[in-house]
Write a protein that holds these residues in place. Sequence first.
Motif, PDB file in Angstrom:
ATOM      1  N   ASN A  32      18.808  -6.800  12.303  1.00 31.58           N
ATOM      2  CA  ASN A  32      18.372  -5.437  13.140  1.00 31.58           C
ATOM      3  C   ASN A  32      16.997  -5.497  14.167  1.00 31.58           C
ATOM      4  O   ASN A  32      16.294  -6.155  13.549  1.00 31.58           O
ATOM      5  CB  ASN A  32      18.241  -4.075  12.348  1.00 31.58           C
ATOM      6  CG  ASN A  32      18.160  -2.890  13.149  1.00 31.58           C
ATOM      7  OD1 ASN A  32      19.076  -2.799  13.990  1.00 31.58           O
ATOM      8  ND2 ASN A  32      17.286  -2.142  12.730  1.00 31.58           N
ATOM      9  N   THR A  33      17.151  -5.125  15.210  1.00 35.67           N
ATOM     10  CA  THR A  33      15.917  -5.282  16.229  1.00 35.67           C
ATOM     11  C   THR A  33      15.873  -3.636  16.294  1.00 35.67           C
ATOM     12  O   THR A  33      16.431  -3.095  16.925  1.00 35.67           O
ATOM     13  CB  THR A  33      16.195  -5.826  17.593  1.00 35.67           C
ATOM     14  OG1 THR A  33      16.544  -7.071  17.081  1.00 35.67           O
ATOM     15  CG2 THR A  33      15.109  -5.819  18.217  1.00 35.67           C
ATOM     16  N   PRO A  34      14.836  -3.182  15.639  1.00 40.68           N
ATOM     17  CA  PRO A  34      14.621  -1.330  15.940  1.00 40.68           C
ATOM     18  C   PRO A  34      14.459  -1.181  17.407  1.00 40.68           C
ATOM     19  O   PRO A  34      14.053  -2.003  17.951  1.00 40.68           O
ATOM     20  CB  PRO A  34      13.393  -1.415  15.217  1.00 40.68           C
ATOM     21  CG  PRO A  34      13.086  -2.316  14.336  1.00 40.68           C
ATOM     22  CD  PRO A  34      13.811  -3.696  14.832  1.00 40.68           C
ATOM     23  N   PRO A  35      14.913   0.137  17.686  1.00 40.82           N
ATOM     24  CA  PRO A  35      14.931   0.455  19.180  1.00 40.82           C
ATOM     25  C   PRO A  35      13.348   0.481  19.332  1.00 40.82           C
ATOM     26  O   PRO A  35      12.684   0.863  18.500  1.00 40.82           O
ATOM     27  CB  PRO A  35      15.573   1.762  19.245  1.00 40.82           C
ATOM     28  CG  PRO A  35      16.142   1.947  17.863  1.00 40.82           C
ATOM     29  CD  PRO A  35      15.700   0.847  16.933  1.00 40.82           C
ATOM     30  N   ALA A  36      13.075   0.220  20.759  1.00 42.97           N
ATOM     31  CA  ALA A  36      11.762   0.543  21.274  1.00 42.97           C
ATOM     32  C   ALA A  36      11.668   2.260  20.944  1.00 42.97           C
ATOM     33  O   ALA A  36      12.401   2.765  21.492  1.00 42.97           O
ATOM     34  CB  ALA A  36      11.694  -0.003  22.872  1.00 42.97           C
ATOM     35  N   GLU A  37      10.663   2.651  21.007  1.00 39.11           N
ATOM     36  CA  GLU A  37       9.837   3.726  20.977  1.00 39.11           C
ATOM     37  C   GLU A  37      10.383   4.326  22.470  1.00 39.11           C
ATOM     38  O   GLU A  37       9.769   3.807  23.363  1.00 39.11           O
ATOM     39  CB  GLU A  37       8.623   3.999  20.611  1.00 39.11           C
ATOM     40  CG  GLU A  37       8.159   3.809  18.921  1.00 39.11           C
ATOM     41  CD  GLU A  37       9.014   4.473  17.981  1.00 39.11           C
ATOM     42  OE1 GLU A  37       8.854   5.808  18.335  1.00 39.11           O
ATOM     43  OE2 GLU A  37       9.623   4.078  17.336  1.00 39.11           O
ATOM     44  N   ALA A  38      10.659   5.701  22.557  1.00 34.12           N
ATOM     45  CA  ALA A  38      10.757   6.142  23.726  1.00 34.12           C
ATOM     46  C   ALA A  38       9.372   6.762  24.233  1.00 34.12           C
ATOM     47  O   ALA A  38       8.490   7.126  23.382  1.00 34.12           O
ATOM     48  CB  ALA A  38      11.773   7.514  23.687  1.00 34.12           C
TER      49      ALA A  38
ATOM     50  N   ALA B 274      27.220  -2.137  20.112  1.00 34.61           N
ATOM     51  CA  ALA B 274      26.946  -1.813  21.457  1.00 34.61           C
ATOM     52  C   ALA B 274      25.616  -1.621  21.769  1.00 34.61           C
ATOM     53  O   ALA B 274      25.139  -1.821  23.052  1.00 34.61           O
ATOM     54  CB  ALA B 274      27.656  -0.182  21.472  1.00 34.61           C
ATOM     55  N   ASN B 275      24.589  -1.553  21.085  1.00 37.27           N
ATOM     56  CA  ASN B 275      23.206  -1.526  21.339  1.00 37.27           C
ATOM     57  C   ASN B 275      22.673  -3.043  21.186  1.00 37.27           C
ATOM     58  O   ASN B 275      21.553  -3.385  21.343  1.00 37.27           O
ATOM     59  CB  ASN B 275      22.464  -0.549  20.445  1.00 37.27           C
ATOM     60  CG  ASN B 275      22.494   0.830  20.635  1.00 37.27           C
ATOM     61  OD1 ASN B 275      23.192   1.147  21.715  1.00 37.27           O
ATOM     62  ND2 ASN B 275      22.307   1.615  19.802  1.00 37.27           N
ATOM     63  N   GLY B 276      23.580  -3.841  21.100  1.00 38.94           N
ATOM     64  CA  GLY B 276      22.899  -5.287  21.038  1.00 38.94           C
ATOM     65  C   GLY B 276      22.225  -5.840  19.992  1.00 38.94           C
ATOM     66  O   GLY B 276      21.327  -6.729  19.785  1.00 38.94           O
ATOM     67  N   GLY B 277      22.568  -5.025  18.701  1.00 38.81           N
ATOM     68  CA  GLY B 277      21.871  -5.474  17.486  1.00 38.81           C
ATOM     69  C   GLY B 277      20.807  -4.640  17.144  1.00 38.81           C
ATOM     70  O   GLY B 277      19.718  -5.038  16.373  1.00 38.81           O
ATOM     71  N   SER B 278      20.869  -3.435  17.648  1.00 39.49           N
ATOM     72  CA  SER B 278      19.619  -2.397  17.413  1.00 39.49           C
ATOM     73  C   SER B 278      20.211  -1.319  16.811  1.00 39.49           C
ATOM     74  O   SER B 278      21.049  -0.801  17.415  1.00 39.49           O
ATOM     75  CB  SER B 278      18.904  -2.210  18.859  1.00 39.49           C
ATOM     76  OG  SER B 278      18.052  -1.338  18.481  1.00 39.49           O
ATOM     77  N   LEU B 279      19.495  -0.740  15.645  1.00 41.08           N
ATOM     78  CA  LEU B 279      20.144   0.503  15.129  1.00 41.08           C
ATOM     79  C   LEU B 279      18.649   1.153  14.563  1.00 41.08           C
ATOM     80  O   LEU B 279      17.784   0.521  14.171  1.00 41.08           O
ATOM     81  CB  LEU B 279      20.973   0.294  13.958  1.00 41.08           C
ATOM     82  CG  LEU B 279      21.847   1.485  13.218  1.00 41.08           C
ATOM     83  CD1 LEU B 279      22.658   2.052  14.431  1.00 41.08           C
ATOM     84  CD2 LEU B 279      22.407   0.814  12.120  1.00 41.08           C
ATOM     85  N   HIS B 280      18.695   2.650  14.804  1.00 40.28           N
ATOM     86  CA  HIS B 280      17.603   3.339  14.591  1.00 40.28           C
ATOM     87  C   HIS B 280      17.471   3.357  12.939  1.00 40.28           C
ATOM     88  O   HIS B 280      18.420   2.982  12.122  1.00 40.28           O
ATOM     89  CB  HIS B 280      17.807   4.716  15.123  1.00 40.28           C
ATOM     90  CG  HIS B 280      19.075   5.261  14.852  1.00 40.28           C
ATOM     91  ND1 HIS B 280      19.408   5.910  13.631  1.00 40.28           N
ATOM     92  CD2 HIS B 280      20.129   5.509  15.707  1.00 40.28           C
ATOM     93  CE1 HIS B 280      20.547   6.326  13.569  1.00 40.28           C
ATOM     94  NE2 HIS B 280      21.272   6.140  14.599  1.00 40.28           N
TER      95      HIS B 280
END
Length: 115
Positions: free
Chosen positions: A107-113, A57-63
């Motif tokens: 995995n592509t880590p999510p961008a930092e908020a 769902a996140n396009g290949g990104s998981l925390h």
Amino acid sequence: MMKDMDVVDSPVAVVARLWEEHRNEPWDRGWNDLEVAGVDLVSLDTRLGGCTYTWVANGGSLHERGMATVGLIRGQLETILPELTEDDSPPVWHRLHLMAQLIMAHNTPPAEASS
């Protein structure tokens, strides 16, 4: 399962397709109380399902926490795979292992908020 995969398919598309195959596979009720090498198969399936759904769902990104879970599950799968009998439907668990491997490798880590 994977033989029809086009070489240009993204890892997210491949995992999504594998996940869909897994979801469409009938659940063997014998797995409900089955532990293999000390691993509860229902828990393994449920946890990887949640992580897979989120990753796709996140396009290949998981925390980071999700990735730690996928790493743990991949290790558990590597422990149970040699212990499975034909009655345990090894192809199902090999599919989950492949999904975990692909998630870990791509995995592509999510961008930092930002605050």
